[in-house]
Scaffold this motif. Structure first.
Motif, PDB file in Angstrom:
ATOM      1  N   PHE A   9      10.659 -10.939  24.932  1.00 23.30           N
ATOM      2  CA  PHE A   9      10.750 -12.342  25.322  1.00 23.30           C
ATOM      3  C   PHE A   9      11.783 -12.520  26.438  1.00 23.30           C
ATOM      4  N   ALA A  10      12.957 -11.953  26.240  1.00 25.69           N
ATOM      5  CA  ALA A  10      14.037 -12.090  27.228  1.00 25.69           C
ATOM      6  C   ALA A  10      13.653 -11.448  28.558  1.00 25.69           C
ATOM      7  N   GLN A  11      13.045 -10.286  28.496  1.00 28.64           N
ATOM      8  CA  GLN A  11      12.672  -9.582  29.721  1.00 28.64           C
ATOM      9  C   GLN A  11      11.537 -10.283  30.474  1.00 28.64           C
ATOM     10  N   SER A  12      10.588 -10.846  29.740  1.00 32.07           N
ATOM     11  CA  SER A  12       9.430 -11.445  30.413  1.00 32.07           C
ATOM     12  C   SER A  12       9.612 -12.922  30.753  1.00 32.07           C
ATOM     13  N   LYS A  13      10.326 -13.669  29.919  1.00 39.78           N
ATOM     14  CA  LYS A  13      10.435 -15.119  30.118  1.00 39.78           C
ATOM     15  C   LYS A  13      11.740 -15.553  30.773  1.00 39.78           C
ATOM     16  N   ILE A  14      12.806 -14.798  30.567  1.00 37.51           N
ATOM     17  CA  ILE A  14      14.118 -15.226  31.063  1.00 37.51           C
ATOM     18  C   ILE A  14      14.542 -14.444  32.306  1.00 37.51           C
ATOM     19  N   LYS A  15      14.489 -13.132  32.236  1.00 38.15           N
ATOM     20  CA  LYS A  15      15.013 -12.295  33.317  1.00 38.15           C
ATOM     21  C   LYS A  15      14.433 -12.619  34.698  1.00 38.15           C
ATOM     22  N   PRO A  16      13.111 -12.842  34.812  1.00 37.47           N
ATOM     23  CA  PRO A  16      12.572 -13.119  36.151  1.00 37.47           C
ATOM     24  C   PRO A  16      13.115 -14.409  36.788  1.00 37.47           C
ATOM     25  N   LYS A  17      13.618 -15.331  35.981  1.00 35.10           N
ATOM     26  CA  LYS A  17      14.059 -16.633  36.480  1.00 35.10           C
ATOM     27  C   LYS A  17      15.561 -16.845  36.417  1.00 35.10           C
ATOM     28  N   VAL A  18      16.297 -15.924  35.815  1.00 29.03           N
ATOM     29  CA  VAL A  18      17.706 -16.172  35.515  1.00 29.03           C
ATOM     30  C   VAL A  18      18.535 -16.479  36.762  1.00 29.03           C
TER      31      VAL A  18
ATOM     32  N   VAL B 142      22.530  -9.746  10.314  1.00 26.21           N
ATOM     33  CA  VAL B 142      22.255  -8.609  11.205  1.00 26.21           C
ATOM     34  C   VAL B 142      21.142  -8.994  12.167  1.00 26.21           C
ATOM     35  N   ASP B 143      20.133  -9.685  11.664  1.00 28.16           N
ATOM     36  CA  ASP B 143      19.050 -10.175  12.517  1.00 28.16           C
ATOM     37  C   ASP B 143      19.606 -11.136  13.567  1.00 28.16           C
ATOM     38  N   PHE B 144      20.491 -12.020  13.146  1.00 32.68           N
ATOM     39  CA  PHE B 144      21.142 -12.977  14.040  1.00 32.68           C
ATOM     40  C   PHE B 144      21.845 -12.242  15.181  1.00 32.68           C
ATOM     41  N   ILE B 145      22.599 -11.215  14.831  1.00 26.61           N
ATOM     42  CA  ILE B 145      23.343 -10.452  15.828  1.00 26.61           C
ATOM     43  C   ILE B 145      22.396  -9.748  16.801  1.00 26.61           C
ATOM     44  N   ILE B 146      21.318  -9.185  16.280  1.00 27.65           N
ATOM     45  CA  ILE B 146      20.332  -8.512  17.127  1.00 27.65           C
ATOM     46  C   ILE B 146      19.770  -9.489  18.164  1.00 27.65           C
ATOM     47  N   ILE B 147      19.411 -10.668  17.712  1.00 35.95           N
ATOM     48  CA  ILE B 147      18.808 -11.680  18.590  1.00 35.95           C
ATOM     49  C   ILE B 147      19.798 -12.125  19.668  1.00 35.95           C
ATOM     50  N   ILE B 148      21.023 -12.434  19.260  1.00 35.99           N
ATOM     51  CA  ILE B 148      22.036 -12.885  20.215  1.00 35.99           C
ATOM     52  C   ILE B 148      22.363 -11.769  21.215  1.00 35.99           C
ATOM     53  N   GLU B 149      22.464 -10.552  20.735  1.00 35.47           N
ATOM     54  CA  GLU B 149      22.766  -9.429  21.625  1.00 35.47           C
ATOM     55  C   GLU B 149      21.675  -9.233  22.667  1.00 35.47           C
ATOM     56  N   GLU B 150      20.426  -9.246  22.244  1.00 32.16           N
ATOM     57  CA  GLU B 150      19.318  -9.027  23.181  1.00 32.16           C
ATOM     58  C   GLU B 150      19.226 -10.152  24.205  1.00 32.16           C
ATOM     59  N   LEU B 151      19.447 -11.392  23.773  1.00 31.14           N
ATOM     60  CA  LEU B 151      19.458 -12.505  24.722  1.00 31.14           C
ATOM     61  C   LEU B 151      20.640 -12.385  25.683  1.00 31.14           C
ATOM     62  N   GLY B 152      21.793 -11.994  25.146  1.00 33.25           N
ATOM     63  CA  GLY B 152      23.005 -11.887  25.951  1.00 33.25           C
ATOM     64  C   GLY B 152      22.930 -10.823  27.028  1.00 33.25           C
ATOM     65  N   ILE B 153      22.142  -9.811  26.806  1.00 31.75           N
ATOM     66  CA  ILE B 153      21.952  -8.772  27.822  1.00 31.75           C
ATOM     67  C   ILE B 153      21.311  -9.372  29.072  1.00 31.75           C
ATOM     68  N   VAL B 154      20.410 -10.322  28.880  1.00 28.27           N
ATOM     69  CA  VAL B 154      19.666 -10.912  29.994  1.00 28.27           C
ATOM     70  C   VAL B 154      20.326 -12.191  30.511  1.00 28.27           C
ATOM     71  N   ASP B 155      20.751 -13.079  29.593  1.00 25.73           N
ATOM     72  CA  ASP B 155      21.356 -14.343  30.008  1.00 25.73           C
ATOM     73  C   ASP B 155      22.347 -14.819  28.948  1.00 25.73           C
ATOM     74  N   PRO B 156      23.629 -14.584  29.181  1.00 20.92           N
ATOM     75  CA  PRO B 156      24.642 -14.980  28.204  1.00 20.92           C
ATOM     76  C   PRO B 156      24.648 -16.474  27.886  1.00 20.92           C
ATOM     77  N   SER B 157      24.274 -17.331  28.834  1.00 21.43           N
ATOM     78  CA  SER B 157      24.293 -18.771  28.555  1.00 21.43           C
ATOM     79  C   SER B 157      23.224 -19.157  27.530  1.00 21.43           C
ATOM     80  N   ILE B 158      22.082 -18.529  27.599  1.00 19.58           N
ATOM     81  CA  ILE B 158      21.047 -18.797  26.591  1.00 19.58           C
ATOM     82  C   ILE B 158      21.469 -18.210  25.254  1.00 19.58           C
ATOM     83  N   ALA B 159      22.039 -17.014  25.268  1.00 18.54           N
ATOM     84  CA  ALA B 159      22.525 -16.410  24.020  1.00 18.54           C
ATOM     85  C   ALA B 159      23.568 -17.299  23.359  1.00 18.54           C
ATOM     86  N   LEU B 160      24.503 -17.821  24.139  1.00 18.55           N
ATOM     87  CA  LEU B 160      25.539 -18.690  23.599  1.00 18.55           C
ATOM     88  C   LEU B 160      24.941 -19.989  23.063  1.00 18.55           C
TER      89      LEU B 160
END
Length: 120
Positions: free
Chosen positions: A26-35, A74-92
């Motif tokens: 999701f992060a790679q296809s929906k967020i990264k191209p537009k970040v 643990v699931d929460f952390i996984i999700i936040i980490e993966e989002l944060g790799i692409v866009d920290p503002s969305i992760a936050l």
């Protein structure tokens, strides 16, 4: 005084691997191209939060009966980490929504307030 070094190692479950791969894709296809475009325009993509809500990621740790995903920390952390790799503002934003907003409604709200509060 003697110190010992202990490593903290966990193995992800099959479900956690699926969650990681889902949010990563999701992060790679929906967020990264537009970040960069969003950043340069000073635009926050609220539609992305709606899509994350549809995936259950705006109510990660809350019960399904209230519209949450019923997952663990643990699931929460996984999700936040993966989002944060692409866009920290969305992760936050996802972390704040789950922790600061919905956790208070979950703890102190009535049933009507809790219903589907995690979908935005």
């Amino acid at each position: 005084m003697e110190s010992t070094s202990q490593s903290f190692l966990i193995e992800l479950t099959e479900n956690q691997i699926l969650i990681r791969d889902t949010i990563r894709d999701f992060a790679q296809s929906k967020i990264k191209p537009k970040v960069m475009e969003w950043d340069e325009a000073q635009h926050f993509p609220t539609n992305i939060l709606r899509e994350l809500g549809e995936l259950g990621f705006m109510g990660i740790i809350f019960p399904e009966e209230y519209g949450g995903a019923g997952l663990g920390y643990v699931d929460f952390i996984i999700i936040i980490e993966e989002l944060g790799i692409v866009d920290p503002s969305i992760a936050l934003s996802v972390a704040a929504h789950n922790g600061l907003c919905t956790s208070h409604i979950y703890k102190f709200g009535n049933v009507a307030q809790k219903k589907n509060i995690y979908l935005i």
